[in-house]
Design an enzyme around this catalytic site. Structure first.
Site, PDB file in Angstrom:
ATOM      1  N   SER A 130     -10.034   0.147   7.351  1.00 41.86           N
ATOM      2  CA  SER A 130      -9.512   0.147   5.978  1.00 41.86           C
ATOM      3  C   SER A 130      -8.845  -1.130   5.511  1.00 41.86           C
ATOM      4  O   SER A 130      -8.487  -1.235   4.337  1.00 41.86           O
ATOM      5  CB  SER A 130      -8.530   1.297   5.795  1.00 41.86           C
ATOM      6  OG  SER A 130      -9.236   2.486   5.609  1.00 41.86           O
TER       7      SER A 130
ATOM      8  N   SER B  50      -9.780   2.361   2.993  1.00 37.18           N
ATOM      9  CA  SER B  50      -8.875   3.026   2.086  1.00 37.18           C
ATOM     10  C   SER B  50      -7.925   2.075   1.347  1.00 37.18           C
ATOM     11  O   SER B  50      -7.309   2.478   0.363  1.00 37.18           O
ATOM     12  CB  SER B  50      -8.018   4.035   2.864  1.00 37.18           C
ATOM     13  OG  SER B  50      -7.210   3.383   3.816  1.00 37.18           O
TER      14      SER B  50
ATOM     15  N   LYS C 131       0.854  -1.199   0.000  1.00 35.61           N
ATOM     16  CA  LYS C 131       0.000   0.000   0.000  1.00 35.61           C
ATOM     17  C   LYS C 131       0.888   1.246   0.000  1.00 35.61           C
ATOM     18  O   LYS C 131       1.923   1.276   0.673  1.00 35.61           O
ATOM     19  CB  LYS C 131      -0.896  -0.033   1.239  1.00 35.61           C
ATOM     20  CG  LYS C 131      -1.913   1.102   1.312  1.00 35.61           C
ATOM     21  CD  LYS C 131      -2.793   0.999   2.570  1.00 35.61           C
ATOM     22  CE  LYS C 131      -3.848   2.097   2.621  1.00 35.61           C
ATOM     23  NZ  LYS C 131      -4.716   2.003   3.816  1.00 35.61           N
TER      24      LYS C 131
HETATM   25  N1  GLN Z   1     -13.124   4.818   6.241  1.00 34.18           N
HETATM   26  C1  GLN Z   1     -12.493   5.289   7.425  1.00 34.18           C
HETATM   27  C2  GLN Z   1     -12.078   6.727   7.261  1.00 34.18           C
HETATM   28  O1  GLN Z   1     -12.356   7.264   6.250  1.00 34.18           O
HETATM   29  C3  GLN Z   1     -11.355   4.411   7.804  1.00 34.18           C
HETATM   30  C4  GLN Z   1     -10.114   4.745   7.077  1.00 34.18           C
HETATM   31  C5  GLN Z   1      -8.965   3.874   7.506  1.00 34.18           C
HETATM   32  O2  GLN Z   1      -9.126   2.914   8.238  1.00 34.18           O
HETATM   33  N2  GLN Z   1      -7.795   4.284   7.086  1.00 34.18           N
HETATM   34  O3  GLN Z   1     -11.499   7.316   8.124  1.00 34.18           O
END
Ligand code: GLN
Length: 493
Positions: free
Chosen positions: A183, A159, A78
Site C-alpha cells: 500500500s 490503500s 494517512k
Molecule cells: N492491496 C493489499 C490489500 O488489499 C495491500 C493493502 C495494504 O498494504 N494495506 O490487502
C-alpha cells in the site's frame, strides 16, 4: 520565485534554514493547494491551523538558531495514524467521530521533528484495498489522466491513495503511508512518486490502526528518494510500546545516499515474469536493468520459487489477522454504536458491525474467521504460515547471490475507477509483486521508471535484505538519476 508547492521536503527544509522563504509562506501555499484540490477527495480532514502553528514554530526556531530536522515541512498524514485531538477513522464508518486522545508514535515523531500537519489523508477502509474505492467517504481520484482524450477517472492506487494523490498533485511535499501488502509502493507507482516500506519493525506500529499486525509497516511517500530517506529517518526508531519494534539505531540514510552501484549485484527474479504481463511492464523492467548496469551493478538472474504462492498466502494471513484485530470494534469502546430498540448486547454488536464496516472489510473478516475456525485452521492458516517460511527462505537464498532485487512494482499502470471494484480477485492480483517482500518483512521501495503509452507512470521496485534500507534507497537513487522522471499530471482540478 518558484511556486512553493513545487518544492520537496529537502528543498523546504534547506530553504527555510537559509531564509530563502518562511515556513509560514510554505504552509500557506500548501494549505491553499489542499483547498483547491478538493475535487480529488484526497483529504478526510484538513488541518490548516496545525500546519500554520508548526510553521510559526519553525520560523521562530530559525530566528533562535534551533531548527529541527523537519522544521517548516508540512506533511499529509494517512488516516490510519491516530492523531491527538484530530478525528481518525481509517476511512471507515465504524470510527466516524473517533478523536484519539493520543498521537501515534510515527506521526508524533514527525511532529516532534518540526513537521506540520496539513490534514488526514483518505485511504482504503482499514487499509484494505488497492484502489481507494473501499473508503467509506468516497474514493480518491488520481490527478493523472490517460492521454487518450477519454477523460476517464483513474485510481490513485491503494490503500495509501490519498497520500499518493496529495503528493503527486502537489498538495503536500510528502506524506505518511502504510504498507501491509504493497500500500505504499503500488500507489506510489500509480502516481509517479517514490515510497519506501522499511524492514518490519523499523517504524513503531503504536497508535497506527491495526490491519494485519505481522505485516503492517509505516513508511514515507514523497517526490524523490532523498525526501523518502529524510522522512524515513524521522519516522523510524525503537519504541517500547510496540513489542515488535526493533531496538536498533536509525542509520543516517540521507547522508549515506550514493547512486554508485559498483561492486553491487542486482538480482532479477525470473518468477516475477508472470503470465499476461503487459509488454510495457516488461520493457520498463528491461530499462531498469539497463539503468542498474549503467550505475555499475552486475546483473544476476535469481530464483524465488515460491513466488506463485505469495498472493494466496497473503490473502489467508492478512484476513486472519484482520479478523482478530477488528474484533475490537464492538460498539462499546470506540466510534459507532447501533443500539436498536430493545436490543441485547449481542444484537448491539451485530447491528454496529453490520452498519459500520464496508463490504471489503466484511469479506476479509469472514475469510479470516473461516481460515481460523476449528475445522480449517490447519488446512489454511497453519499451511499459510509454513508457506510464508518458504517465501522467507527464498529471499534468504537469493540474497546470497545478490544485494538487491529489481522488479516492476505493479503488473499494470493505474486502472480506471470502477474497472476492478466488482472483482475482488482481479483487485488482489494487483499486489502480485509487492506481497512477497511484505510476507518476508523486507525493505522495499517503488521509484518512477517511466510512462506507458497512455502517458501514465510506471514504477520499478527494489527489494533489499532485512535492515538494508540504505541499499534499497541507493539503488532507487541510481534509477531516479537515470530515468530523469519529471512528468506530472496536468492541473485539471
Ligand atoms: N492491496 C493489499 C490489500 O488489499 C495491500 C493493502 C495494504 O498494504 N494495506 O490487502
Amino acid at each position: 520565485m518558484t511556486n512553493l508547492t513545487d518544492l520537496g521536503v529537502a528543498d523546504i527544509r534547506d530553504g527555510v534554514a537559509a531564509g530563502t522563504f518562511s515556513a509560514r509562506d510554505v504552509a500557506t501555499a500548501f494549505n491553499a493547494a489542499v483547498e483547491q484540490g478538493r475535487a480529488l477527495n484526497a483529504w478526510l480532514v484538513e488541518t490548516p491551523d496545525h500546519a500554520l502553528v508548526a510553521a510559526d514554530a519553525a520560523d521562530a526556531a530559525r530566528a533562535s538558531g534551533d531548527l529541527k530536522p523537519l522544521s517548516g515541512v508540512p506533511l499529509g498524514i494517512k488516516d490510519l495514524f491516530c492523531t491527538k485531538g484530530v478525528e481518525t477513522t481509517a476511512a471507515s464508518g465504524m470510527l466516524k467521530g473517533f478523536v484519539p486522545p493520543y498521537e501515534s508514535t510515527v506521526s508524533g515523531k514527525l511532529l516532534n521533528a518540526g513537521a506540520g500537519m496539513l490534514g488526514k489523508l483518505n485511504m482504503d477502509q482499514f487499509a484494505m484495498g488497492s484502489s481507494n474505492e473501499t473508503s467509506a467517504f468516497g474514493n480518491v481520484v488520481s490527478p493523472w489522466k490517460r492521454n487518450d482524450g477519454g477523460n476517464a477517472a483513474l485510481a490513485p492506487g491503494g490503500s495509501s491513495g490519498g497520500s499518493s494523490a496529495a503528493v503527486s498533485a502537489r498538495m503536500a511535499p510528502g506524506a505518511t503511508g502504510t504498507d501491509t501488502g504493497g500500500s505504499i509502493r503500488q500507489p506510489a507507482a500509480f502516481t509517479g512518486i517514490s515510497g519506501i516500506k522499511p524492514t518490519y519493525g523499523r517504524c513503531s506500529r503504536w497508535g497506527t490502526i491495526a490491519f494485519a499486525s505481522s505485516l503492517d509497516q509505516a513508511g514515507p511517500m514523497a517526490r524523490d528518494v532523498r525526501d523518502c530517506a529524510i522522512l524515513l529517518e524521522a519516522m523510524s526508531g525503537f519504541d517500547a510500546k510496540d513489542a515488535t519494534s526493533l531496538d536498533l539505531p536509525v542509520p543516517a540514510w540521507e547522508k549515506g545516499l550514493s547512486a554508485d552501484l559498483k561492486g553491487k549485484r542486482v538480482g532479477v527474479p525470473k518468477e516475477y515474469r508472470v503470465d499476461g504481463m503487459p509488454p510495457e511492464i516488461e520493457a520498463l523492467w528491461q530499462q531498469g536493468i539497463a539503468y542498474m548496469k549503467d550505475a555499475g551493478a552486475e546483473i544476476v538472474e535469481v530464483s524465488l520459487p515460491h513466488t506463485k504462492y505469495a498472493l494466496p498466502t497473503y490473502y489467508i494471513i492478512a484476513p486472519a489477522e484482520a479478523s482478530s484485530n477488528l474484533a475490537r470494534y464492538d460498539g462499546v469502546r470506540y466510534g459507532l454504536r447501533d443500539l436498536p430498540d430493545g436490543a441485547n448486547l449481542q444484537e448491539m454488536y451485530a447491528a454496529t458491525r453490520a452498519d459500520g464496516f464496508g463490504a471489503e472489510v466484511k469479506r476479509r473478516i469472514m475469510v479470516g474467521t473461516y481460515v481460523l475456525s476449528a475445522g480449517f485452521y490447519d488446512a489454511y492458516f497453519t499451511k499459510a504460515q509454513k508457506v510464508r517460511a518458504l517465501i522467507v527462505r527464498d529471499f534468504e537464498h537469493a540474497f546470497t547471490q545478490c544485494d538487491v532485487l529489481l522488479t516492476p512494482t505493479a503488473p499494470s499502470a493505474a486502472f480506471g475507477l470502477g474497472e476492478k471494484s466488482d472483482d475482488p480477485l482481479a483487485m488482489y492480483l494487483n499486489d502480485v509483486f509487492t506481497v512477497p517482500s511484505s510476507l518476508a518483512g523486507l525493505p522495499a521501495m517503488s521509484v518512477p521508471g517511466g510512462l506507458d503509452t497512455q502517458g501514465l507512470p510506471l514504477g520499478l521496485q527494489i527489494i533489499g535484505r532485512a535492515l538494508d534500507e540504505q541499499g534499497v534507497l541507493n539503488a532507487g537513487l541510481a534509477i531516479e538519476e537515470r530515468a530523469g522522471f519529471t512528468a506530472r499530471p496536468g492541473q485539471w482540478w
